[in-house]
Design a protein around this motif. Structure first.
Motif, mmCIF file in Angstrom:
data_model
loop_
_atom_site.group_PDB
_atom_site.id
_atom_site.type_symbol
_atom_site.label_atom_id
_atom_site.label_comp_id
_atom_site.label_asym_id
_atom_site.label_seq_id
_atom_site.Cartn_x
_atom_site.Cartn_y
_atom_site.Cartn_z
ATOM 1 N N ILE A 146 63.062 57.223 -26.425
ATOM 2 C CA ILE A 146 64.583 56.596 -26.342
ATOM 3 C C ILE A 146 64.702 55.487 -25.042
ATOM 4 O O ILE A 146 65.219 54.359 -25.425
ATOM 5 C CB ILE A 146 65.456 57.673 -26.074
ATOM 6 C CG1 ILE A 146 65.913 58.630 -27.006
ATOM 7 C CG2 ILE A 146 66.944 56.943 -25.739
ATOM 8 C CD1 ILE A 146 66.742 59.688 -26.820
ATOM 9 N N ALA A 147 64.248 55.696 -24.010
ATOM 10 C CA ALA A 147 64.263 54.783 -22.777
ATOM 11 C C ALA A 147 63.367 53.606 -23.185
ATOM 12 O O ALA A 147 63.850 52.513 -22.942
ATOM 13 C CB ALA A 147 63.891 55.352 -21.451
ATOM 14 N N ALA A 148 62.176 53.816 -23.757
ATOM 15 C CA ALA A 148 61.681 52.444 -24.227
ATOM 16 C C ALA A 148 62.266 51.443 -24.917
ATOM 17 O O ALA A 148 62.267 50.493 -25.007
ATOM 18 C CB ALA A 148 60.117 53.028 -24.536
ATOM 19 N N PHE A 149 62.786 52.425 -26.112
ATOM 20 C CA PHE A 149 63.347 51.612 -27.024
ATOM 21 C C PHE A 149 64.624 50.969 -26.725
ATOM 22 O O PHE A 149 64.925 49.575 -27.006
ATOM 23 C CB PHE A 149 63.811 52.451 -28.270
ATOM 24 C CG PHE A 149 64.913 51.988 -29.310
ATOM 25 C CD1 PHE A 149 64.340 51.025 -30.300
ATOM 26 C CD2 PHE A 149 66.259 52.256 -29.320
ATOM 27 C CE1 PHE A 149 65.244 50.450 -31.182
ATOM 28 C CE2 PHE A 149 66.958 51.719 -30.336
ATOM 29 C CZ PHE A 149 66.455 50.779 -31.221
ATOM 30 N N VAL A 150 65.421 51.478 -25.926
ATOM 31 C CA VAL A 150 66.655 50.771 -25.256
ATOM 32 C C VAL A 150 66.419 49.717 -24.507
ATOM 33 O O VAL A 150 66.956 48.532 -24.519
ATOM 34 C CB VAL A 150 67.533 51.880 -24.480
ATOM 35 C CG1 VAL A 150 68.620 51.113 -23.770
ATOM 36 C CG2 VAL A 150 68.255 52.893 -25.268
ATOM 37 N N ALA A 151 65.366 49.721 -23.529
ATOM 38 C CA ALA A 151 64.848 48.852 -22.669
ATOM 39 C C ALA A 151 64.312 47.427 -23.723
ATOM 40 O O ALA A 151 64.810 46.581 -23.186
ATOM 41 C CB ALA A 151 63.765 49.102 -21.748
ATOM 42 N N GLU A 152 63.582 47.896 -24.607
ATOM 43 C CA GLU A 152 63.003 46.676 -25.362
ATOM 44 C C GLU A 152 64.052 46.133 -26.201
ATOM 45 O O GLU A 152 63.926 44.885 -26.539
ATOM 46 C CB GLU A 152 61.963 47.468 -26.114
ATOM 47 C CG GLU A 152 61.271 46.219 -26.966
ATOM 48 C CD GLU A 152 60.138 46.738 -28.095
ATOM 49 O OE1 GLU A 152 59.522 45.919 -28.772
ATOM 50 O OE2 GLU A 152 59.582 47.917 -27.766
ATOM 51 N N THR A 153 64.963 46.775 -26.726
ATOM 52 C CA THR A 153 65.849 46.125 -27.794
ATOM 53 C C THR A 153 66.818 45.461 -27.034
ATOM 54 O O THR A 153 67.384 44.365 -27.248
ATOM 55 C CB THR A 153 66.769 47.382 -28.426
ATOM 56 O OG1 THR A 153 65.757 48.219 -29.074
ATOM 57 C CG2 THR A 153 67.557 46.893 -29.520
ATOM 58 N N GLU A 154 67.449 46.004 -25.734
ATOM 59 C CA GLU A 154 68.222 45.178 -24.924
ATOM 60 C C GLU A 154 67.535 43.875 -24.540
ATOM 61 O O GLU A 154 68.233 42.807 -24.290
ATOM 62 C CB GLU A 154 68.952 46.204 -23.849
ATOM 63 C CG GLU A 154 69.714 47.089 -24.246
ATOM 64 C CD GLU A 154 70.540 47.828 -22.794
ATOM 65 O OE1 GLU A 154 70.268 47.607 -21.701
ATOM 66 O OE2 GLU A 154 71.556 48.541 -23.169
ATOM 67 N N ALA A 155 66.553 43.936 -24.081
ATOM 68 C CA ALA A 155 65.791 42.673 -23.678
ATOM 69 C C ALA A 155 65.590 41.859 -24.780
ATOM 70 O O ALA A 155 65.771 40.584 -24.335
ATOM 71 C CB ALA A 155 64.469 43.094 -22.968
ATOM 72 N N ALA A 156 65.221 42.191 -25.866
ATOM 73 C CA ALA A 156 65.239 41.373 -26.971
ATOM 74 C C ALA A 156 66.432 40.416 -27.363
ATOM 75 O O ALA A 156 66.439 39.456 -27.578
ATOM 76 C CB ALA A 156 64.542 41.935 -28.149
#
Length: 470
Positions: free
Chosen positions: A358-368
């Motif tokens: 979850i944390a990795a997905f949120v960080a990557e998606t928000e950054a993109a």
């Protein structure tokens, strides 16, 4: 589909069914918009049956006239599954008048209830009998049980009690030809072949209209402990969940993560809301444990929070000392959604990934998203215990709002595909996500979906345009 003359078809429906069951004219419009008011459409008429035989009568009348039926419960869905999109060929069939509790069986911990009952009202009636129906949604004051079943709704208690599907024992369904599937069993174990009720749960009214539901009930939890905890990061929230899952076991009923922006949005949504702490930390968790009997929930929560502080996972926190305080904490979660709505049209996602990612997905998606559109605002929150992330995007109001929403959705879905996640964790597909669903649907699953729909509804009477184009 055969062309129809709108005024003559409405008159024919009135002649066949009578004015008690048919709404025409401007009154139709209140059934033809989505919950947030982003979409407004129309329909030939609205059918308002009062009981199952009248639903059958309405279905047969619509079929005889070559009309398509859009079944509707509380119309609180977020994917346009209950909003007509072919106004010259569709009628809305609302279950709002079918609200009876046919049976409340305290000894068997079950109930049989009609589809149109409002979820919150049903829960209150069950509570009066000392029992508990655990489905809990932000829209529970408006949504209706049949709609919850037809969309397989989720909510904040999924990690303990499962999706709506897990609470259903049996169904009564009017099929597209007007015949009746009578499956209102209250048996917990019944292994006689294919369990047909599961065809209708999550089908969003595409192969039948659910008119009544047999559901599981539980003993009412007489002890509930609620806490709002501040953390250093979403990664710490995932770590905290792992500890809570082991130490609180199956007594944990909710574990939500919130961003600091949730506090501002909650105040915008509910201006008189009293906030229990400042929004000065990077991440927050709203957790709840509940039960009845000899276990002391307040003591368990206090010991767990103490452990979390000593482990360095929690920076600050509030443990509710009363039901009113607990309700106030949950209003932050609910008010956040209202605050987003008040800011106007925005991207609402309903995604799921493995819990550990979850944390990795949120960080990557928000950054993109922010790399592509630096002026938008990302609001990520959701249900840690079941991997459900609502990564919403508030657009820059000075730009093209629809274009920003479309672009943000494309980016989020692209990242999601890399995590082998789902584009719909709990909201369904409806009309809004149909294209994204179709792009990702393997051929074998597509063939099975189409085959089932064509077998049950060869004339395409039910909710055409929802989920899959045939």
């Amino acid at each position: 589909m055969t062309e129809v003359n709108v005024p003559s078809v409405a008159r024919e429906l009135l002649q066949r069914l009578g004015p008690e069951l048919v709404v025409t004219g401007e009154d139709v419009l209140r059934y033809c918009h989505d919950w947030h008011g982003d979409v407004q459409s129309s329909a030939l008429a609205v059918l308002r049956p009062r009981n199952t035989p009248e639903v059958q009568e309405c279905v047969r009348a619509a079929g005889a006239l070559g009309l398509n039926i859009v079944p509707q419960g509380g119309n609180t869905g977020l994917v346009l599954g209950a909003v007509p999109d072919m106004p010259d060929h569709q009628v809305v069939l609302t279950l709002e008048r079918m609200t009876a509790i046919r049976q409340l069986d305290c000894d068997n911990f079950s109930a049989v209830v009609e589809s149109g009952i409002v979820l919150e009202e049903f829960k209150a009636k069950v509570a009066e009998a000392g029992l508990f129906f655990p489905l809990t949604l932000g829209a529970q004051g408006s949504c209706r049980l049949g709609g919850n079943v037809s969309t397989n709704a989720g909510g904040v208690n999924v990690l303990r009690y499962g999706m709506t599907r897990d609470l259903v024992l049996g169904l009564e369904v009017v099929l597209p030809d007007g015949s009746l599937f009578e499956g209102l069993s209250s048996l917990r174990k019944d292994n006689r072949g294919i369990d047909l009720k599961h065809l209708f749960i999550g089908s969003e009214g595409t192969i039948g209209i659910i008119t009544a539901v047999s559901v599981k009930l539980l003993p009412a939890p007489d002890q509930v402990a609620t806490a709002l905890l501040a953390l250093e990061s979403l990664e710490d929230a995932i770590t905290l969940y792992r500890h809570a899952r082991r130490q609180c076991c199956d007594l944990m009923s909710a574990f939500e993560f919130l961003p600091p922006l949730a506090f501002d949005l909650a105040k915008e949504g509910i201006p008189d809301l009293v906030l229990p702490m400042a929004a000065e930390h990077p991440a927050y968790v709203l957790m709840e444990i509940a039960g009845s009997g000899l276990v002391d929930m307040d003591d368990l929560m206090a010991r767990f929070v103490e452990y979390a502080f000593e482990a360095g996972l929690v920076l600050d926190g509030v443990v509710a000392q009363s039901q009113a305080q607990a309700r106030n904490l949950w209003l932050i979660r609910e008010g956040m959604n209202e605050g987003q709505a008040k800011r106007g049209k925005h991207l609402r996602t309903d995604l799921s990934v493995p819990l550990s990612r979850i944390a990795a997905f949120v960080a990557e998606t928000e950054a993109a998203i922010l790399a592509d559109m630096p002026d938008v605002i990302c609001v990520s929150y959701g249900h840690v215990g079941d991997g459900n992330v609502h990564l919403n995007v508030l657009p820059d109001l000075s730009g093209d709002i629809d274009a920003q929403i479309c672009r943000a959705k494309q980016i989020a879905n692209r990242v999601l595909d890399g995590y082998h996640g789902s584009i719909s964790a709990e909201h369904g597909i409806g009309r809004l996500k149909k294209g994204d669903f179709s792009e990702r649907l393997p051929e074998v699953q597509r063939r099975l979906n189409v085959a089932i729909r064509k077998a049950v509804d060869p004339a395409m009477v039910m909710n055409k345009g929802c989920q899959i184009d045939l």
